[in-house]
Write a protein that holds these residues in place. Sequence first.
Motif, mmCIF file in Angstrom:
data_model
loop_
_atom_site.group_PDB
_atom_site.id
_atom_site.type_symbol
_atom_site.label_atom_id
_atom_site.label_comp_id
_atom_site.label_asym_id
_atom_site.label_seq_id
_atom_site.Cartn_x
_atom_site.Cartn_y
_atom_site.Cartn_z
ATOM 1 N N LEU A 15 0.833 -1.208 0.000
ATOM 2 C CA LEU A 15 0.000 0.000 0.000
ATOM 3 C C LEU A 15 0.865 1.254 0.000
ATOM 4 O O LEU A 15 0.595 2.218 -0.716
ATOM 5 N N LYS A 16 1.924 1.238 0.814
ATOM 6 C CA LYS A 16 2.814 2.395 0.876
ATOM 7 C C LYS A 16 3.482 2.628 -0.472
ATOM 8 O O LYS A 16 3.741 3.773 -0.864
ATOM 9 N N THR A 17 3.768 1.531 -1.169
ATOM 10 C CA THR A 17 4.428 1.651 -2.468
ATOM 11 C C THR A 17 3.519 2.373 -3.463
ATOM 12 O O THR A 17 3.967 3.226 -4.230
ATOM 13 N N ILE A 18 2.235 2.050 -3.420
ATOM 14 C CA ILE A 18 1.288 2.738 -4.302
ATOM 15 C C ILE A 18 1.328 4.236 -4.009
ATOM 16 O O ILE A 18 1.257 5.065 -4.901
ATOM 17 N N PHE A 19 1.499 4.567 -2.712
ATOM 18 C CA PHE A 19 1.432 5.972 -2.323
ATOM 19 C C PHE A 19 2.783 6.684 -2.293
ATOM 20 O O PHE A 19 2.903 7.784 -1.763
ATOM 21 N N GLY A 20 3.801 6.043 -2.835
ATOM 22 C CA GLY A 20 5.094 6.735 -2.925
ATOM 23 C C GLY A 20 5.847 6.844 -1.621
ATOM 24 O O GLY A 20 6.708 7.703 -1.467
ATOM 25 N N LEU A 21 5.526 5.966 -0.659
ATOM 26 C CA LEU A 21 6.192 6.051 0.641
ATOM 27 C C LEU A 21 7.323 5.023 0.790
ATOM 28 O O LEU A 21 7.884 4.870 1.865
ATOM 29 N N THR A 22 7.643 4.306 -0.289
ATOM 30 C CA THR A 22 8.782 3.377 -0.240
ATOM 31 C C THR A 22 9.708 3.690 -1.408
ATOM 32 O O THR A 22 9.433 4.579 -2.208
ATOM 33 N N THR A 23 10.797 2.932 -1.501
ATOM 34 C CA THR A 23 11.699 3.085 -2.646
ATOM 35 C C THR A 23 11.305 2.049 -3.694
ATOM 36 O O THR A 23 11.271 0.856 -3.405
ATOM 37 N N ILE A 24 10.987 2.523 -4.892
ATOM 38 C CA ILE A 24 10.645 1.602 -5.974
ATOM 39 C C ILE A 24 11.900 1.379 -6.818
ATOM 40 O O ILE A 24 12.474 2.321 -7.341
ATOM 41 N N TYR A 25 12.359 0.108 -6.896
ATOM 42 C CA TYR A 25 13.589 -0.190 -7.648
ATOM 43 C C TYR A 25 13.298 -0.337 -9.131
ATOM 44 O O TYR A 25 14.086 0.082 -9.967
ATOM 45 N N SER A 26 12.162 -0.982 -9.431
ATOM 46 C CA SER A 26 11.804 -1.124 -10.842
ATOM 47 C C SER A 26 10.308 -1.353 -10.959
ATOM 48 O O SER A 26 9.646 -1.663 -9.969
ATOM 49 N N GLY A 27 9.786 -1.198 -12.145
ATOM 50 C CA GLY A 27 8.366 -1.411 -12.379
ATOM 51 C C GLY A 27 7.582 -0.115 -12.402
ATOM 52 O O GLY A 27 8.115 0.954 -12.118
ATOM 53 N N ASP A 28 6.306 -0.225 -12.784
ATOM 54 C CA ASP A 28 5.445 0.948 -12.930
ATOM 55 C C ASP A 28 4.213 0.826 -12.052
ATOM 56 O O ASP A 28 3.701 -0.259 -11.827
ATOM 57 N N VAL A 29 3.748 1.987 -11.575
ATOM 58 C CA VAL A 29 2.469 2.056 -10.884
ATOM 59 C C VAL A 29 1.612 3.004 -11.715
ATOM 60 O O VAL A 29 1.907 4.196 -11.803
ATOM 61 N N ILE A 30 0.601 2.448 -12.380
ATOM 62 C CA ILE A 30 -0.138 3.261 -13.344
ATOM 63 C C ILE A 30 -1.544 3.546 -12.828
ATOM 64 O O ILE A 30 -2.320 2.622 -12.568
ATOM 65 N N TYR A 31 -1.823 4.828 -12.625
ATOM 66 C CA TYR A 31 -3.138 5.238 -12.157
ATOM 67 C C TYR A 31 -3.797 6.048 -13.268
ATOM 68 O O TYR A 31 -3.304 7.096 -13.646
ATOM 69 N N ARG A 32 -4.900 5.515 -13.805
ATOM 70 C CA ARG A 32 -5.603 6.171 -14.902
ATOM 71 C C ARG A 32 -4.661 6.581 -16.027
ATOM 72 O O ARG A 32 -4.657 7.730 -16.478
ATOM 73 N N GLY A 33 -3.818 5.639 -16.412
ATOM 74 C CA GLY A 33 -2.941 5.872 -17.549
ATOM 75 C C GLY A 33 -1.690 6.677 -17.241
ATOM 76 O O GLY A 33 -0.874 6.890 -18.129
ATOM 77 N N VAL A 34 -1.521 7.143 -15.989
ATOM 78 C CA VAL A 34 -0.338 7.933 -15.649
ATOM 79 C C VAL A 34 0.557 7.115 -14.727
ATOM 80 O O VAL A 34 0.078 6.525 -13.759
ATOM 81 N N ASN A 35 1.855 7.079 -15.043
ATOM 82 C CA ASN A 35 2.785 6.365 -14.166
ATOM 83 C C ASN A 35 3.097 7.229 -12.951
ATOM 84 O O ASN A 35 3.690 8.306 -13.063
ATOM 85 N N ILE A 36 2.694 6.758 -11.766
ATOM 86 C CA ILE A 36 2.914 7.575 -10.565
ATOM 87 C C ILE A 36 4.095 7.053 -9.749
ATOM 88 O O ILE A 36 4.363 7.566 -8.668
ATOM 89 N N ALA A 37 4.795 6.031 -10.247
ATOM 90 C CA ALA A 37 5.965 5.535 -9.520
ATOM 91 C C ALA A 37 6.996 6.652 -9.426
ATOM 92 O O ALA A 37 7.300 7.295 -10.423
ATOM 93 N N GLY A 38 7.507 6.887 -8.228
ATOM 94 C CA GLY A 38 8.516 7.924 -8.050
ATOM 95 C C GLY A 38 7.957 9.298 -7.733
ATOM 96 O O GLY A 38 8.699 10.211 -7.412
ATOM 97 N N LYS A 39 6.621 9.444 -7.820
ATOM 98 C CA LYS A 39 6.038 10.735 -7.437
ATOM 99 C C LYS A 39 6.028 10.874 -5.921
ATOM 100 O O LYS A 39 6.003 9.893 -5.195
ATOM 101 N N LYS A 40 6.012 12.115 -5.455
ATOM 102 C CA LYS A 40 5.949 12.374 -4.012
ATOM 103 C C LYS A 40 4.535 12.121 -3.498
ATOM 104 O O LYS A 40 3.556 12.400 -4.195
ATOM 105 N N PRO A 41 4.422 11.608 -2.255
ATOM 106 C CA PRO A 41 3.084 11.329 -1.692
ATOM 107 C C PRO A 41 2.134 12.520 -1.755
ATOM 108 O O PRO A 41 0.957 12.356 -2.067
ATOM 109 N N HIS A 42 2.652 13.744 -1.477
ATOM 110 C CA HIS A 42 1.717 14.877 -1.470
ATOM 111 C C HIS A 42 1.202 15.198 -2.867
ATOM 112 O O HIS A 42 0.158 15.832 -3.020
#
Lengths: 238, 334
Positions: A47-74
């Motif tokens: 869950l934290k990974t979806i919300f940008g609260l962990t370190t993502i080493y690889s892969g994508d988190v796509i919300y409504r067509g936008v990759n949010i991996a690496g974005k800040k939680p706020h």
Amino acid sequence: MPTALELVDVNAGYGKLHILYDISLEIPEKEITVIVGPNGSGKSTLLKTIFGLTTIYSGDVIYRGVNIAGKKPHDIAKLGIAYLPQVGNVFDNLTVEENLRMAAHDFPKTAAREAIEEALEMFPVLKAFRKRKAKTLSGGEKQMLAMAMAMIRKPDLVIFDEPTAALAPKIAVQVLKEIVRLRDEFNKTIILVEQNAKRALEIGDKAVLLVSGRIQFKGGPKELLTHPELSKLYLGLK
Amino acid sequence: MIGISTIFFLETLAYASTLALLSLGLSLTYTTTRVPNFAHATIASIGTYVLLTVVGLMRLRGLNIYLYSIPAAFITVGIITLLQYVLVLKPLADRGNGLIGLMISTLALDIILMGVINIYADFLLQTFKAKKVKLQVRDQPALRSYDARIELFGQNVNVSGLVAFATLIAVAILLWLLLNKTKTGIAMRAAIENPALAEVLGVNVNRMYMLAWFLAGGLAGVGGVFMGMVQKISPAMGALLIVSVFAGSIAGGITSVFGSMLGGLLVGFAENFGPYYSSLLLNMDMTGYDKMFSLGIIVVVLLLVPGGLASLDLSGLKKRLPLLRAGGVEVSGE
Ligand SMILES: Nc1ncnc2c1ncn2[C@@H]1O[C@H](COP(=O)(O)OP(=O)(O)OP(=O)(O)O)[C@@H](O)[C@H]1O
Ligand SMILES: [Mg+2]
């Protein structure tokens, strides 16, 4: 159902501590996806990974067509995703009203007031506690406050981490009912992590079993509940 | 005041208010990053040099000194402290440095800043010479004589003590309003209490911390102005002060901004009045023992109230007061 959120081959963890391995997962819109698994299997981390609260080493988190991996939680918070953490999901030293105002802090004044009133209508128990510090609320009341805070932000996707932990069974059932209501009345997409697998799977539309940071099962909740080995091994069901 | 001259009292008031301004800033930064900033007092002495610069170059006298030097010191020192957070602490923390590493970085910065202040003092000396300003930049005691004066209890005294205390009160009120009545303030309290949850609700926690560091630094700079008005100015003055600033914060309960303010006041008074009264009492010279009193205060406060002054729970008292006044103790509804 179309997909609201999709994880593609995600590897993530805390700093150098690798916790999640090759997670691929689709969260269908307007459904409840239940994530279960043993303690320490990485449910909260997911869950934290979806919300940008962990370190993502690889892969994508796509919300409504936008990759949010690496974005800040706020920034992710502004996309219409709400997340209720497992612990510390309200500000103990702020009053109930300040907590609600906090949730609406980036709204214009009148919009904030309206959103707060709406949230109080959704959770009327809170009305009596407006001026009380959150730390003086009971576990169930705190959970309601946390849900109200999440709802103020009018999210499309709501992520719950063990919302019924440490609650009396009767209140736990009530909280789960509220979650079902969010899906049925308010059309929210929901991701729910639950310790009590049976209770959660009964209200869920899709089930995910996480073991040691890997997905062991994806499918229908009934299927998991009645699975001969998995339900016995990991869910403590006979 | 018993045996104390108005002048001594006012100088103590200036000193105690300065400490309060520094202690509350120290707590504000501590609550954000959980790192005690050992450079905080030296940072304040930058404010003292801003004062010296402004007074020398603008040839100010009287109340004009405060009018110009307070905003100048607030902004200059606020920015320098903000840079400490942005350029030193944040990058170090992001690279995974623990408390020890961060703490040592503040000690290192303290030493670097002291060197920079010395260099600046030399530069200022040259500038003053060229412009024929009659001010020293080290061991400068003369600013006292530039202060505005008023008649108080039949004595003609400097205003620095009164201005310092009034400033402290104004700061306390403004800070309270900021933290309790504004969106930014509530977001800041939220970011301090539970950064992860604040982020999740869309608060840019880093920006809130930047604001906290700027404010803390700015207030330290203002404290530096008052230091310069009552003490001998020297680049090393921060080193002497840092113990007392920590004493104030710790006695106040280091995580409480307003508790630390009270702690700073308390320590300031104790450091001046303690040696004075004990000298009279013991009939020997106790003037060198001022730090003994501030450290003594920490010990006493922490023995009596382990969480510091701020942890004194007055809400129970408030509930009981009406009952006591009514003359009978009844079982309350709770
Ligand atoms: N902040 C953190 N830093 C480092 N490691 C962590 C952190 N949080 C969790 N972990 C580790 O990550 C692993 C997965 O933890 P996580 O909290 O995701 O498990 P969980 O499935 O939510 O367990 P539970 O059912 O007990 O809540 C555990 O080994 C845990 O020790
Ligand atoms: Mg968990």
